[in-house]
Scaffold this motif. Structure first.
Motif, PDB file in Angstrom:
ATOM      1  N   PRO A  70       0.812  -1.229   0.000  1.00  0.00           N
ATOM      2  CA  PRO A  70       0.000   0.000   0.000  1.00  0.00           C
ATOM      3  C   PRO A  70       0.847   1.282   0.000  1.00  0.00           C
ATOM      4  O   PRO A  70       0.420   2.301  -0.545  1.00  0.00           O
ATOM      5  CB  PRO A  70      -0.817  -0.126   1.291  1.00  0.00           C
ATOM      6  N   ASN A  71       2.031   1.228   0.609  1.00  0.00           N
ATOM      7  CA  ASN A  71       2.879   2.418   0.658  1.00  0.00           C
ATOM      8  C   ASN A  71       3.681   2.619  -0.628  1.00  0.00           C
ATOM      9  O   ASN A  71       4.192   3.717  -0.877  1.00  0.00           O
ATOM     10  CB  ASN A  71       3.854   2.325   1.831  1.00  0.00           C
ATOM     11  N   LEU A  72       3.811   1.556  -1.428  1.00  0.00           N
ATOM     12  CA  LEU A  72       4.645   1.625  -2.629  1.00  0.00           C
ATOM     13  C   LEU A  72       3.840   1.902  -3.891  1.00  0.00           C
ATOM     14  O   LEU A  72       4.414   2.192  -4.933  1.00  0.00           O
ATOM     15  CB  LEU A  72       5.419   0.298  -2.797  1.00  0.00           C
ATOM     16  N   ILE A  73       2.530   1.812  -3.793  1.00  0.00           N
ATOM     17  CA  ILE A  73       1.675   2.071  -4.948  1.00  0.00           C
ATOM     18  C   ILE A  73       0.996   3.415  -4.758  1.00  0.00           C
ATOM     19  O   ILE A  73       0.357   3.663  -3.746  1.00  0.00           O
ATOM     20  CB  ILE A  73       0.624   0.958  -5.115  1.00  0.00           C
ATOM     21  N   GLY A  74       1.157   4.284  -5.731  1.00  0.00           N
ATOM     22  CA  GLY A  74       0.555   5.608  -5.581  1.00  0.00           C
ATOM     23  C   GLY A  74       0.418   6.354  -6.888  1.00  0.00           C
ATOM     24  O   GLY A  74      -0.275   7.372  -6.962  1.00  0.00           O
ATOM     25  N   GLU A  75       1.067   5.866  -7.936  1.00  0.00           N
ATOM     26  CA  GLU A  75       0.990   6.524  -9.232  1.00  0.00           C
ATOM     27  C   GLU A  75      -0.286   6.096  -9.970  1.00  0.00           C
ATOM     28  O   GLU A  75      -0.770   4.978  -9.796  1.00  0.00           O
ATOM     29  CB  GLU A  75       2.222   6.176 -10.067  1.00  0.00           C
ATOM     30  N   PRO A  76      -0.833   6.990 -10.808  1.00  0.00           N
ATOM     31  CA  PRO A  76      -2.058   6.638 -11.551  1.00  0.00           C
ATOM     32  C   PRO A  76      -1.895   5.385 -12.403  1.00  0.00           C
ATOM     33  O   PRO A  76      -2.812   4.562 -12.484  1.00  0.00           O
ATOM     34  CB  PRO A  76      -2.300   7.880 -12.418  1.00  0.00           C
ATOM     35  N   GLU A  77      -0.701   5.236 -13.020  1.00  0.00           N
ATOM     36  CA  GLU A  77      -0.511   4.049 -13.859  1.00  0.00           C
ATOM     37  C   GLU A  77      -0.472   2.775 -13.017  1.00  0.00           C
ATOM     38  O   GLU A  77      -0.754   1.682 -13.527  1.00  0.00           O
ATOM     39  CB  GLU A  77       0.780   4.172 -14.671  1.00  0.00           C
ATOM     40  N   ASP A  78      -0.098   2.901 -11.722  1.00  0.00           N
ATOM     41  CA  ASP A  78      -0.114   1.724 -10.849  1.00  0.00           C
ATOM     42  C   ASP A  78      -1.540   1.198 -10.676  1.00  0.00           C
ATOM     43  O   ASP A  78      -1.777  -0.012 -10.741  1.00  0.00           O
ATOM     44  CB  ASP A  78       0.476   2.074  -9.483  1.00  0.00           C
ATOM     45  N   TYR A  79      -2.489   2.114 -10.461  1.00  0.00           N
ATOM     46  CA  TYR A  79      -3.883   1.693 -10.276  1.00  0.00           C
ATOM     47  C   TYR A  79      -4.452   1.098 -11.564  1.00  0.00           C
ATOM     48  O   TYR A  79      -5.261   0.166 -11.526  1.00  0.00           O
ATOM     49  CB  TYR A  79      -4.726   2.878  -9.815  1.00  0.00           C
ATOM     50  N   ALA A  80      -4.007   1.651 -12.710  1.00  0.00           N
ATOM     51  CA  ALA A  80      -4.472   1.089 -13.981  1.00  0.00           C
ATOM     52  C   ALA A  80      -3.970  -0.340 -14.155  1.00  0.00           C
ATOM     53  O   ALA A  80      -4.703  -1.231 -14.592  1.00  0.00           O
ATOM     54  CB  ALA A  80      -3.988   1.969 -15.137  1.00  0.00           C
ATOM     55  N   ALA A  81      -2.676  -0.566 -13.771  1.00  0.00           N
ATOM     56  CA  ALA A  81      -2.117  -1.915 -13.870  1.00  0.00           C
ATOM     57  C   ALA A  81      -2.819  -2.875 -12.911  1.00  0.00           C
ATOM     58  O   ALA A  81      -3.062  -4.043 -13.239  1.00  0.00           O
ATOM     59  CB  ALA A  81      -0.618  -1.869 -13.583  1.00  0.00           C
ATOM     60  N   LEU A  82      -3.166  -2.378 -11.715  1.00  0.00           N
ATOM     61  CA  LEU A  82      -3.874  -3.226 -10.750  1.00  0.00           C
ATOM     62  C   LEU A  82      -5.258  -3.609 -11.275  1.00  0.00           C
ATOM     63  O   LEU A  82      -5.723  -4.735 -11.082  1.00  0.00           O
ATOM     64  CB  LEU A  82      -3.990  -2.503  -9.412  1.00  0.00           C
ATOM     65  N   SER A  83      -5.924  -2.672 -11.936  1.00  0.00           N
ATOM     66  CA  SER A  83      -7.252  -2.971 -12.488  1.00  0.00           C
ATOM     67  C   SER A  83      -7.165  -4.080 -13.523  1.00  0.00           C
ATOM     68  O   SER A  83      -8.026  -4.983 -13.565  1.00  0.00           O
ATOM     69  CB  SER A  83      -7.845  -1.704 -13.112  1.00  0.00           C
TER      70      SER A  83
ATOM     71  N   SER B 145      -4.844  -6.390 -13.592  1.00  0.00           N
ATOM     72  CA  SER B 145      -4.490  -7.638 -12.909  1.00  0.00           C
ATOM     73  C   SER B 145      -5.695  -8.303 -12.256  1.00  0.00           C
ATOM     74  O   SER B 145      -5.701  -9.517 -12.037  1.00  0.00           O
ATOM     75  CB  SER B 145      -3.414  -7.375 -11.852  1.00  0.00           C
ATOM     76  N   LEU B 146      -6.706  -7.502 -11.922  1.00  0.00           N
ATOM     77  CA  LEU B 146      -7.871  -8.035 -11.217  1.00  0.00           C
ATOM     78  C   LEU B 146      -8.934  -8.572 -12.172  1.00  0.00           C
ATOM     79  O   LEU B 146      -9.961  -9.095 -11.718  1.00  0.00           O
ATOM     80  CB  LEU B 146      -8.480  -6.947 -10.329  1.00  0.00           C
ATOM     81  N   GLU B 147      -8.714  -8.429 -13.478  1.00  0.00           N
ATOM     82  CA  GLU B 147      -9.665  -8.988 -14.429  1.00  0.00           C
ATOM     83  C   GLU B 147      -9.579 -10.514 -14.427  1.00  0.00           C
ATOM     84  O   GLU B 147      -8.515 -11.095 -14.179  1.00  0.00           O
ATOM     85  CB  GLU B 147      -9.381  -8.436 -15.829  1.00  0.00           C
ATOM     86  N   ALA B 148     -10.685 -11.140 -14.734  1.00  0.00           N
ATOM     87  CA  ALA B 148     -10.767 -12.609 -14.644  1.00  0.00           C
ATOM     88  C   ALA B 148      -9.763 -13.294 -15.565  1.00  0.00           C
ATOM     89  O   ALA B 148      -9.100 -14.267 -15.167  1.00  0.00           O
ATOM     90  CB  ALA B 148     -12.195 -13.058 -14.975  1.00  0.00           C
ATOM     91  N   ASP B 149      -9.628 -12.809 -16.788  1.00  0.00           N
ATOM     92  CA  ASP B 149      -8.695 -13.439 -17.727  1.00  0.00           C
ATOM     93  C   ASP B 149      -7.257 -13.316 -17.237  1.00  0.00           C
ATOM     94  O   ASP B 149      -6.463 -14.262 -17.340  1.00  0.00           O
ATOM     95  CB  ASP B 149      -8.833 -12.797 -19.115  1.00  0.00           C
ATOM     96  N   ALA B 150      -6.914 -12.145 -16.680  1.00  0.00           N
ATOM     97  CA  ALA B 150      -5.549 -11.934 -16.192  1.00  0.00           C
ATOM     98  C   ALA B 150      -5.249 -12.839 -15.010  1.00  0.00           C
ATOM     99  O   ALA B 150      -4.154 -13.419 -14.904  1.00  0.00           O
ATOM    100  CB  ALA B 150      -5.357 -10.467 -15.811  1.00  0.00           C
ATOM    101  N   ILE B 151      -6.236 -13.017 -14.126  1.00  0.00           N
ATOM    102  CA  ILE B 151      -6.022 -13.895 -12.971  1.00  0.00           C
ATOM    103  C   ILE B 151      -5.866 -15.344 -13.432  1.00  0.00           C
ATOM    104  O   ILE B 151      -5.022 -16.084 -12.924  1.00  0.00           O
ATOM    105  CB  ILE B 151      -7.202 -13.761 -11.988  1.00  0.00           C
ATOM    106  N   ALA B 152      -6.658 -15.741 -14.418  1.00  0.00           N
ATOM    107  CA  ALA B 152      -6.562 -17.108 -14.925  1.00  0.00           C
ATOM    108  C   ALA B 152      -5.192 -17.366 -15.539  1.00  0.00           C
ATOM    109  O   ALA B 152      -4.588 -18.422 -15.318  1.00  0.00           O
ATOM    110  CB  ALA B 152      -7.665 -17.360 -15.951  1.00  0.00           C
ATOM    111  N   LYS B 153      -4.685 -16.413 -16.326  1.00  0.00           N
ATOM    112  CA  LYS B 153      -3.370 -16.574 -16.928  1.00  0.00           C
ATOM    113  C   LYS B 153      -2.282 -16.624 -15.857  1.00  0.00           C
ATOM    114  O   LYS B 153      -1.338 -17.420 -15.939  1.00  0.00           O
ATOM    115  CB  LYS B 153      -3.094 -15.422 -17.888  1.00  0.00           C
TER     116      LYS B 153
END
Length: 265
Positions: free
Chosen positions: A42-55, A57-65
């Motif tokens: 939580p302390n290392l993530i803070g940039e807008p592109e970080d949240y986009a990458a997290l979104s 990663s949380l998609e079903a296809d990305a989790i399956a891969k």
């Protein structure tokens, strides 16, 4: 090369002024590093592109891969490392942070790890790192430490034969020491040349030659007083202060020449 590096490591370990010595990297430290990153995510993530990458990663296809990649990796030889990664970060939430940490290895692209040692790609260099227990501004202690290390490193080099091994001691402490010694030498040379030049100028210009000696009396008294104050009050002096003091001494000599030249005439 590794034998020489081992001997250097032993010398560094024996020095009470060297701490945090890094020589051989242990693979078992890697999972702990990943765990540390995950705990502080939580302390290392803070940039807008970080949240986009997290979104993403949380998609079903990305989790399956991601889970499929972990499953296949666990059945391969690197599984003993991947298992800890799978335990602390199964869906890759630390990916944005790890990607940013790639900047840390800038300048080390040509290095590799051989038996835990940091070795250049051509295999001719091994890196050992340490942090002295005192700041680089402490020139007196730096001089003792660097001189001792250089002597011991020279003995190691001699033991392997001429030009077989070369050990380089670098870092802020040696740079500060070299600069200090260079400044002291240059300052003594500059002052010596200036005094001789002023004396010769006075000796040629005055009708009475003995006045040349009197020309140097005011700056000699001033330098003696300043040196005495420094000797009894402080063991350190700034190179900038030395330069300014040299300029002021030059001004007093110039003024002495001006006054005595008119008195002489």
């Amino acid at each position: 090369l590794f034998d020489a590096a081992d001997q250097v490591f032993e010398v560094m370990q024996a020095s009470p002024d060297l701490t945090d010595i890094a020589y051989r990297l242990e693979l078992r430290d890697y999972p702990g590093s990943v765990q540390l990153l995950h705990d502080n995510l939580p302390n290392l993530i803070g940039e807008p592109e970080d949240y986009a990458a997290l979104s993403e990663s949380l998609e079903a296809d990305a989790i399956a891969k991601r889970l499929d990649w972990l499953r296949r990796s666990l059945t391969q030889p690197q599984g003993f490392v991947v298992k800890d990664v799978a335990r602390v970060d199964p869906i890759g939430l630390s990916a944005p942070v790890l990607k940013r940490l790639q900047l840390v290895q800038a300048g080390f692209d040509d290095a590799k790890i051989v038996e835990g040692r940091i070795v250049s790609r051509d295999g001719c260099h091994v890196l050992l790192r340490s942090m002295p227990s005192f700041p680089s501004a402490d020139i007196e202690r730096s001089g003792l430490l660097v001189d001792e290390l250089l002597q011991k490193m020279a003995k190691i080099e001699d033991a392997f034969g001429e030009h077989a091994v070369r050990i380089a001691v670098i870092g802020g402490h040696r740079i500060g020491l070299d600069n200090s010694r260079l400044i002291r030498r240059d300052t003594a040379l500059a002052i010596g040349v200036a005094v001789v030049a002023m004396f010769l100028l006075s000796f040629v210009a005055y009708r009475r030659r003995w006045l040349a000696l009197i020309t140097l009396v005011p700056p000699a008294i001033a330098a003696s007083v300043a040196g005495g104050v420094l000797f009894f009050s402080n063991t350190q002096i700034s190179a900038i202060a030395v330069g300014c003091g040299t300029i002021l001494l030059g001004i007093t000599i110039d003024y002495a020449i001006h006054v005595l030249y008119h008195i002489d005439n």
